[in-house]
Design a protein around this motif. Structure first.
Motif, PDB file in Angstrom:
ATOM      1  N   PHE A  95      11.408 -11.334   4.038  1.00  0.00           N
ATOM      2  CA  PHE A  95      11.699 -13.351   4.057  1.00  0.00           C
ATOM      3  C   PHE A  95      11.388 -13.712   2.649  1.00  0.00           C
ATOM      4  O   PHE A  95      11.965 -14.635   3.092  1.00  0.00           O
ATOM      5  N   PRO A 145       6.628 -12.289   5.551  1.00  0.00           N
ATOM      6  CA  PRO A 145       5.608 -11.956   3.984  1.00  0.00           C
ATOM      7  C   PRO A 145       5.061 -10.701   3.827  1.00  0.00           C
ATOM      8  O   PRO A 145       4.318 -10.817   4.848  1.00  0.00           O
ATOM      9  N   PRO A 146       4.505 -10.002   2.250  1.00  0.00           N
ATOM     10  CA  PRO A 146       5.208 -10.295   1.217  1.00  0.00           C
ATOM     11  C   PRO A 146       6.429  -9.474   1.083  1.00  0.00           C
ATOM     12  O   PRO A 146       5.911  -8.607   0.292  1.00  0.00           O
TER      13      PRO A 146
END
Lengths: 512, 171
Positions: A415, A410-411
């Motif tokens: 993801f 992430p971000p």
């Protein structure tokens, strides 16, 4: 003149306007060949730009005419039912067009390092993408097979395109033999289904069993037919070859290593996406009455694919083999989505989101690879990446974003793709598969970060003796077109990871 | 009677296919392939698919195998010495053979189909006329795609085999 009437009736169902993006790509491919003859040799350098700009034009036109009249249910079937137009099909058209534009951009960089004929490369890429677009909208086994063969024959040539490199030729031969075997499996499956569904003594039989709708009706009426089950398994095996799922993955490392880097990208992204859109059409539309058979087969394949891909990628030092084997594991995660799609319609959107995030991240990584690669395209070692971030900060940053997205950090968009698939799998109750997938993700972080580490952190190298030169290939300077493309890919990966907005909503609402 | 002829043709086809794989002489292998294709054409005749049978003989037996023979004779390949099989190869091929037999047995056991009188059904594509009509109406799109397929195949042969001498000027 009764014959004329028949011709007119058939011609009225051949609505060529329904496939204008494919027609435009095909014509553009022919224009490239014509330009090669007409233009003097000194001006041949403009031809790749014509290919890229032409495709961007098609993309813009497609984007502005996204909701065509052919999406309405009464017009959805054209060419006497050979094609079925849907929003999913439109999405895949845009997907393949994007992939083919990026392959052309990478192709101009990679071909500049070789003494090779140029124009044919772009011609074949265009024809292959048009065939993939048709493949994603096919509603008939005949069209499916013809389009698939066009794609495969195009890839045979593209894979062995750097023919002065023996590894490229070897890869082409291996792909040819494995591709022929998989086409054989697929054809045998199709023939079994055709034969059994055309048997007039069975309920629901059809005079045209190649048609998906007719075949679906037949399978509904005969949910336990032995020959049909064998046919289904064989057809799925043929498709599994294209996506590189275990046990049909043996060709991947050698072919990915030997193929020119842009072609490897094309194989990894577009060919895999074509396989998955085919798999979704088959499992969601046609083979639904045989879910009891297809679900366990695909689930076992998914688990084996994830574990094999990640474990095999761990020990690789050649980055092309590494990304090929990690691509196998991505096929595994996507297969979980296909299994979950049986009970969770959310999974269909999740698969397309994953594929899109995979396109962005993979082309970012392959773009960097194309720049770093030297004259020997098959020899791209992890060691070539040391100090990349220091000497080429832009390429280093793009590589980090691409690899991070592939690893699912992430971000970034990768993801979100993994998260959506895992949520769908959780809702569908596939807990064992989820555990396997999470183990796979953890393993994958090791080798993806090994690559990032090679590019970002100082590694000790034996100091160069006097008179000795650095044997590592020189990095190509980043041109304007490639720079813009790479920056946009990296930016889109970050933005799509943080905010999906209307695009995400629309994708997740997609249905067959 | 028709059954008997079918079995004769089937045995003939399978036998010559085996000969293709087993013979060491490439010319003999190509000729065995020719016989195999003639056998397949015979089976097509039994199925009343005369057009397919004729195409099989014209295109495959006539053109493709003749091309094979040309190339084999031009290259003058001698049947080399075959390496002895490894133990693992033998074990795995025996295993695969047993699997294949099991598969065939399951076909024979569970895959039996009973059909009514198929002669009553209208044959599709059996005659040249209906075949051509289908090809240029219903299946016009696949025909066009095959056109592109042949084009890129031709280009591929040129790209992969032609000597390129003027490449310096292109750069």
């Amino acid at each position: 003149m009764p014959h004329l009437d028949i011709l007119k009736a058939a011609a009225s169902s051949n609505q060529w306007m329904a496939i204008y993006p494919e027609l435009l790509l095909g014509s553009l491919a022919l224009v490239l060949l014509a330009l090669e003859i007409i233009l003097p040799k000194k001006q041949h350098a403009v031809i790749p730009s014509v290919a890229i700009i032409g495709q961007i034009g098609v993309l813009i036109w497609l984007a502005f005419n996204f909701h065509t009249v052919f999406l309405k249910p009464e017009h959805a079937y054209t060419f006497s039912g050979l094609l079925h137009h849907s929003e999913v099909g439109q999405f895949m058209r845009v997907f393949f067009l994007l992939a083919s534009i990026l392959v052309c951009v990478l192709g101009t960089i990679a071909l500049a390092k070789q003494k090779m004929p140029r124009i044919e490369f772009f011609h074949i890429v265009l024809v292959v993408s048009a065939a993939m677009m048709l493949l994603a909208q096919s509603n008939n086994f005949i069209l499916l097979f013809v389009a698939l063969e066009t794609v495969t024959v195009g890839f045979y040539i593209l894979v062995s395109y750097f023919r002065t490199n023996p590894l490229s030729l070897e890869a082409g031969l291996k792909y040819l033999i494995m591709g022929a075997l998989s086409s054989g499996l697929l054809l045998f499956g199709i023939v079994l289904l055709y034969g059994v569904a055309g048997n007039p003594t069975l309920p629901g039989s059809s005079a045209n069993p190649m048609d998906f709708t007719a075949l679906h009706t037949f399978l509904l009426a005969n949910p336990n037919n032995f020959l049909a089950s064998i046919g289904i398994v064989l057809v799925l095996s043929g498709v599994a070859f294209k996506i590189g799922a275990v046990p049909f993955q043996i060709w991947i490392p050698d072919v990915y290593q030997g193929a020119p880097t842009p072609v490897t990208a094309f194989l990894a992204v577009a060919s895999k996406a074509a396989g998955f859109s085919l798999l979704l059409i088959l499992t969601q539309n046609v083979f639904t009455p045989y879910e009891k058979l297809t679900t366990p087969v695909l689930a076992i394949m998914a688990a084996a694919t994830i574990l094999f891909g990640n474990l095999a990628a761990l020990t690789q030092h050649n980055v092309k083999r590494l990304i090929g084997l990690s691509g196998v594991s991505h096929a595994g995660y996507l297969l979980i989505g296909v299994v979950a799609a049986g009970s969770q319609p959310l999974a269909i959107g999740a698969i397309y989101f994953y594929l899109f995030a995979y396109l962005l991240a993979s082309f970012a990584v392959f773009g960097v690879m194309t720049h770093v690669a030297g004259g020997d395209d098959a020899d791209q070692d992890l060691a070539h990446y040391s100090d990349l971030a220091k000497t080429h900060p832009f390429l280093g940053a793009v590589l980090a974003i691409g690899l991070g997205s592939l690893a699912g950090i992430p971000p970034l968009a990768g993801f979100m793709g993994k998260l959506l698939i895992f949520v769908a799998a959780f809702k569908a109750g596939l807990h064992v598969l989820l555990v396997v997938a999470i183990v796979g993700v953890v393993i994958s972080i090791y080798y993806y970060f090994g690559w990032i580490k090679a590019a970002f952190f100082e590694t000790w190298r034996a100091p160069l003796l006097e008179g000795e030169t650095d044997l590592r290939p020189m990095c190509t300077p980043v041109g304007i077109m490639a720079g813009v493309a790479l920056a946009m890919l990296a930016l889109a990966t970050v933005v799509l990871g943080c905010y999906q907005g209307a695009f995400g909503d629309w994708l997740l609402a997609l249905k067959f | 009677m028709a059954d008997l002829i079918f079995y004769i043709f089937a045995a003939f086809t399978a036998g010559s296919a085996l000969a293709v794989v087993l013979t060491k002489n490439t010319v003999a292998a190509a000729l065995a392939l020719l016989l195999c294709l003639v056998g397949v054409a015979g089976i097509f005749v039994l199925l009343d698919a005369f057009l397919l049978a004729a195409l099989m003989v014209f295109v495959y037996a006539g053109a493709v195998v003749a091309l094979f023979l040309f190339i084999v004779m031009l290259l003058d390949v001698q049947g080399g010495v075959r390496k002895p099989f490894k133990k693992a190869t033998i074990v795995s091929s025996v295993f695969a053979f047993i699997l294949l037999l099991l598969g065939l047995a399951s076909f024979a056991h569970k895959g039996v189909q009973t059909t009514g009188d198929l002669g009553a059904a209208a044959p599709v594509g059996a005659t040249l006329k209906s075949y051509g009509e289908q090809l240029f109406t219903t299946y016009l799109l696949p025909v066009q795609i095959v056109g592109f397929l042949l084009l890129i195949a031709m280009l591929g042969v040129i790209v992969l085999s032609k000597k390129f001498e003027g490449l310096e000027d292109i750069k």
